[in-house]
Design an enzyme around this catalytic site. Structure first.
Site, PDB file in Angstrom:
ATOM      1  CB  THR A 117      39.381  51.489  41.452  1.00 63.60           C
ATOM      2  OG1 THR A 117      38.205  52.294  41.523  1.00 63.60           O
ATOM      3  CG2 THR A 117      39.152  50.261  42.289  1.00 63.60           C
ATOM      4  CE1 TYR A 141      37.025  47.712  38.985  1.00 67.08           C
ATOM      5  CE2 TYR A 141      36.083  49.695  39.949  1.00 67.08           C
ATOM      6  CZ  TYR A 141      37.041  49.079  39.164  1.00 67.08           C
ATOM      7  OH  TYR A 141      38.004  49.852  38.553  1.00 67.08           O
TER       8      TYR A 141
END
Ligand code: UDP
Length: 331
Positions: A117, A141
């Site tokens: 990501t 995250y």
């Protein structure tokens, strides 16, 4: 037909990838615990229900299907939740990936494609991000995904695991044939929420801040169509099959759209009013995130075909209007 293990194959991107794999002549084996995915979204190959932290179950599935490669999509991926509950993200994402990587190596499955990501970059407003941009994640995250990238490198050095890592964000749209769609519960992403408002399911969209240093004051994001994204994954698989390995690719469109622009475009395409309310900024949002894809273009031959805002919204709207919510998963 080669079997490919797809973790998270019951989710949004995973289910689209299973379709692409099937069309490319592979047999996608979905491995999913159905915590956020849907059994009904698994249409292009078998579903093996299981948790990534369950090594015995993973060993069983690897032994049964002898996959040639792993595509690893399954992860906790909500930034807001990661900010509030970092332990959950560190524990789950790291343990799941570590267990999966060790099971793959044990099964002599050495080709691994990982969904990373741009949250690994942190808050780098306005810069065109690329593979060698500094990684300074600002939440659990992004940090957990970055740690998994490092894990793949280390296991590659030790055991010959070959990995292709894709970094992306703001995936949008849906299968143009409306066979797969986006079903998050709860939904937190911009375009699906806009469509819920367009359909009347929600009364209004809250715009999270209009005082950003951007031309219209709302955040700018780089969107990529899910079909283009899964095409890159097939090219990544071919890359590994050709004996190449250990490469990171960014998958972005290189240009951004503001939240206001997305809403305006959706109003025109759906012909619905889409009421908005202006709310405060959302914690953790950067003003402008834009990602390039020069390396993927040159080395993989990846060219996004459907990543215009029009096609992303209209494909999502078609799927939203024609697909039924996949209902609860049977125990
Ligand atoms: N956004 C918004 N209202 C919403 C959901 C999202 O204004 O109900 C904004 C959000 O602040 C961000 C952009 O839309 O600037 C994209 O957010 P999303 O959650 O879709 O993706 P992210 O950029 O967090 O990956």
């Amino acid at each position: 037909m080669k079997n490919i293990l797809v973790t998270g194959g019951a989710g949004y991107i995973g289910s689209h990838c299973c379709k692409a794999l099937k069309l490319a002549g592979y047999n996608p084996i979905t491995y999913d615990n159905l915590s956020t995915g849907w059994a009904k979204s698994v249409k292009y190959g078998p579903l093996e229900r299981g948790d990534l932290r369950d090594r015995a179950r993973l060993d069983e599935v690897f032994a049964r299907w002898e996959p040639k490669a792993v595509m690893h999509f399954a992860a906790l991926s909500q930034v807001g939740e990661a900010v509030k509950n970092p332990g959950k993200y560190w524990r789950d994402n790291i343990t799941s990936s570590l267990t999966l990587i060790e099971a793959a190596i044990h099964a002599k499955c050495f080709d691994f494609i990982f969904s990373s990501t741009c949250a690994t970059y942190g808050d780098q407003d306005g810069v065109l991000l690329a593979e060698d941009s500094p990684q300074t994640p600002i939440n659990a995250y992004g940090s957990s995904k970055r740690a998994i990238e490092d894990m793949l490198r280390d296991f590659g050095n030790a055991y010959g695991l070959r990995s292709v890592i894709f970094r992306y964000f703001n995936v949008a749209g849906a299968d143009p044939d409306a066979e797969c769609g986006e079903f998050h519960d709860p939904e937190t992403h911009l375009i699906p929420i806009i469509l819920e408002v367009a359909s009347g399911e929600r009364s209004a969209l809250t715009v999270f801040g209009e005082d950003y240093p951007t031309p219209d004051g709302t955040c700018i994001r780089d969107f990529v169509h899910v079909s283009d994204l899964v095409d890159a994954h097939i090219l990544g698989l071919k890359w590994l099959e050709a004996g190449k390995g250990n490469r990171i690719f960014c998958l972005g469109s290189g240009k951004g759209f503001s939240v206001r622009e997305v809403i305006e475009r959706a109003r025109r395409l759906t012909n619905r009013p889409i009421p908005v309310e202006i709310g405060p900024r959302r914690r953790g949002d950067a003003a402008k995130l834009v990602l390039g894809s020069a390396r993927a273009a040159v080395e993989l031959g990846w060219t996004p075909k459907r990543s215009s805002l029009e096609l992303m919204i209209s494909d999502a709207w078609l799927a939203y209007s024609s697909l039924e919510w996949p209902v609860a998963n049977a125990e």
